[in-house]
Write an enzyme that holds these catalytic residues in place. Structure first.
Site, PDB file in Angstrom:
ATOM      1  CB  THR A 126      -1.122   0.186   1.196  1.00 51.39           C
ATOM      2  OG1 THR A 126      -1.458   1.487   1.306  1.00 51.39           O
ATOM      3  CG2 THR A 126      -0.330  -0.085   2.580  1.00 51.39           C
ATOM      4  CB  ILE A 127       0.722   4.447  -1.700  1.00 50.55           C
ATOM      5  CG1 ILE A 127      -0.487   4.766  -1.857  1.00 50.55           C
ATOM      6  CG2 ILE A 127       0.991   3.867  -3.303  1.00 50.55           C
ATOM      7  CD1 ILE A 127      -1.178   6.080  -2.386  1.00 50.55           C
ATOM      8  CG  ASP A 128      -2.844   4.837   2.164  1.00 49.66           C
ATOM      9  OD1 ASP A 128      -2.490   5.452   1.261  1.00 49.66           O
ATOM     10  OD2 ASP A 128      -3.959   4.001   2.077  1.00 49.66           O
ATOM     11  N   GLY A 171      -3.258   8.876   1.553  1.00 48.85           N
ATOM     12  CA  GLY A 171      -2.823   8.341   2.787  1.00 48.85           C
ATOM     13  C   GLY A 171      -4.075   7.633   3.783  1.00 48.85           C
ATOM     14  NE  ARG A 172      -9.038   4.252   2.334  1.00 48.63           N
ATOM     15  CZ  ARG A 172      -9.005   3.108   1.574  1.00 48.63           C
ATOM     16  NH1 ARG A 172      -8.286   2.159   2.114  1.00 48.63           N
ATOM     17  NH2 ARG A 172      -9.817   2.909   0.371  1.00 48.63           N
ATOM     18  CD  GLU A 223      -6.720  10.183   1.052  1.00 51.22           C
ATOM     19  OE1 GLU A 223      -7.324  10.820  -0.127  1.00 51.22           O
ATOM     20  OE2 GLU A 223      -6.517   9.132   1.064  1.00 51.22           O
TER      21      GLU A 223
HETATM   22  O1  F6P Z   1      -4.939   3.070  -0.033  1.00 53.70           O
HETATM   23  C1  F6P Z   1      -4.618   3.704  -1.274  1.00 53.70           C
HETATM   24  C2  F6P Z   1      -5.270   4.994  -1.356  1.00 53.70           C
HETATM   25  O2  F6P Z   1      -4.677   5.476  -2.669  1.00 53.70           O
HETATM   26  C3  F6P Z   1      -5.653   6.033  -0.466  1.00 53.70           C
HETATM   27  O3  F6P Z   1      -4.403   6.621  -0.293  1.00 53.70           O
HETATM   28  C4  F6P Z   1      -6.822   6.474  -0.995  1.00 53.70           C
HETATM   29  O4  F6P Z   1      -7.707   7.106  -0.172  1.00 53.70           O
HETATM   30  C5  F6P Z   1      -7.647   5.509  -1.701  1.00 53.70           C
HETATM   31  O5  F6P Z   1      -6.687   4.447  -1.976  1.00 53.70           O
HETATM   32  C6  F6P Z   1      -8.147   5.806  -2.913  1.00 53.70           C
HETATM   33  O6  F6P Z   1      -8.960   4.906  -3.459  1.00 53.70           O
HETATM   34  P1  F6P Z   1      -9.546   4.683  -4.985  1.00 53.70           P
HETATM   35  O7  F6P Z   1      -8.426   4.411  -5.706  1.00 53.70           O
HETATM   36  O8  F6P Z   1     -10.630   3.642  -4.535  1.00 53.70           O
HETATM   37  O9  F6P Z   1     -10.059   5.928  -5.160  1.00 53.70           O
END
Ligand code: F6P
Length: 350
Positions: A126-128, A171-172, A223
């Site tokens: 995960t990038i997070d 980054g959730r 975010e």
């Molecule tokens: O979990 C990785 C992530 O890129 C988060 O940082 C972000 O909030 C979410 O996924 C975005 O999800 P999606 O690609 O479904 O819009």
């Protein structure tokens, strides 16, 4: 032996490097057959979607972002889905065990399936960087470097126009990307979910900097940061969401805090301010050298875990070693930015 591999959740740079490592070592060292399961857990449901992966299928993919297997945010245990069903589908395909490459959602499912007797190992993606059990997930380094480069670029335009630029990163609910990219890019104010803050404090930091003779500032905001726009500075702030609908794992779609923050900063400080949202750019394109190597080490170690029969484990980085840890240790809680890191970065955090 037939080994399946799937990539689930949001894509991230390095997924192809893991697939390549599993296929190469699985075939060359163990003579296994490697089956790619397409679109994450979705590929094991209903009409299964699979492809046999040979050495040539993974040639030339190391440097490519995304995933050749595609991905989805499908939760196979929702809407009456059961581990038995998935086990049955695996049996039909003669797949003895699985490599599940994913973040908290994909590995959360993997852990539940493992409890039900399905043989699998996990790889932390995960990038997070918010998965417990490992010091770092692959993909994070690439996202940080992309965000850092964007912040570098924002510096020159902010400086030329005497502006404040608010750069929103992903980054959730954790601030790893914001903190690392903010520190590396020289952000003047860094806002992370772990440290809720009032808008007036942010404006004060900017005013103080401009009072020292600087005429531009860069604010890096995660975010999921919680900013209170009330007058009292005790409030914890609110989470900004794009919409309140949740995905199959219960996550709301975050994003947009920069567009709220920028006009507030401009109104209160009277410095011209613009918002920039980096969004999915942080997930796209080629992985960094660090992520290519980490992902390759993870893929290789996942093959070792299977060969040793250590199912229910996830490969993890501990210091500079790759080790196996119980999947439960990865998914029991989110890995937040720790206090020591926050303390070190105190001067830059809002
Ligand atoms: O979990 C990785 C992530 O890129 C988060 O940082 C972000 O909030 C979410 O996924 C975005 O999800 P999606 O690609 O479904 O819009």
């Amino acid at each position: 032996m037939r080994v399946g591999i799937l990539t689930g959740g949001g894509d991230c740079p390095g997924l192809n490097a893991v697939i390549r490592a599993v296929v190469r070592k699985g075939i060359n060292k163990h003579h296994w057959e490697i089956i790619g399961i397409r679109e994450g857990w979705k590929g094991l449901l209903g009409e299964t979607k699979i492809q046999l992966l040979g050495i040539n299928d993974v040639s030339g993919i190391l440097h490519r972002g995304g995933t050749i297997l595609k991905t989805s945010r499908t939760n196979p245990l929702r809407d009456g889905g059961t581990a038995e069903q998935l086990a049955k589908n695996m049996k039909k395909l003669n797949i003895e065990c699985l490599v599940a490459v994913g973040g908290e959602d994909t590995l959360g499912v993997a852990q539940k399936l493992s409890e039900q007797g399905i043989k699998l190992v996990g790889v932390p993606k995960t990038i997070d960087n918010d998965l417990s059990g490992t010091d770092q997930t692959f993909g994070f380094d690439t996202a940080v470097n992309i965000a850092m480069e964007a912040i570098d670029r924002l510096h020159t335009t902010a400086e030329s126009h005497n502006r404040v630029l608010v750069c929103e990163v992903m980054g959730r609910h954790t601030g790893w990307i914001a903190l690392y990219a903010g520190l590396a890019g020289g952000g003047d104010v860094i806002l992370i979910p772990e440290r809720p803050v009032n808008i007036e404090k942010i404006c004060d930091l900017i005013r103080r900097r401009h009072g020292r003779g600087k005429d531009f500032s860069i604010v890096v905001v995660s975010e999921g940061a919680q900013i209170s726009f009330d007058e009292g500075i005790s409030s914890n702030g609110t989470l900004i969401v794009q919409d309140t609908n949740v995905d199959q794992f219960g996550h709301m779609h975050l994003g947009g805090i920069a567009t709220l923050l920028a006009p507030e900063i401009e109104r209160r400080t009277e410095f011209e301010t613009r918002a920039v949202i980096l969004g999915h750019i942080q997930r796209g394109g080629a992985p960094t050298a660090f992520d290519r190597v980490l992902a390759t080490r993870y893929g290789s170690a996942a093959v070792d875990l299977i060969a040793e029969g250590k199912f229910g484990q996830m490969v993890a980085l501990r210091g500079n070693e790759i080790v196996g840890v119980e999947l439960t240790s990865a998914v029991y809680c989110l890995k937040k930015v720790d206090d020591r890191m926050i303390e070190m970065a105190e001067e830059y955090i809002g």
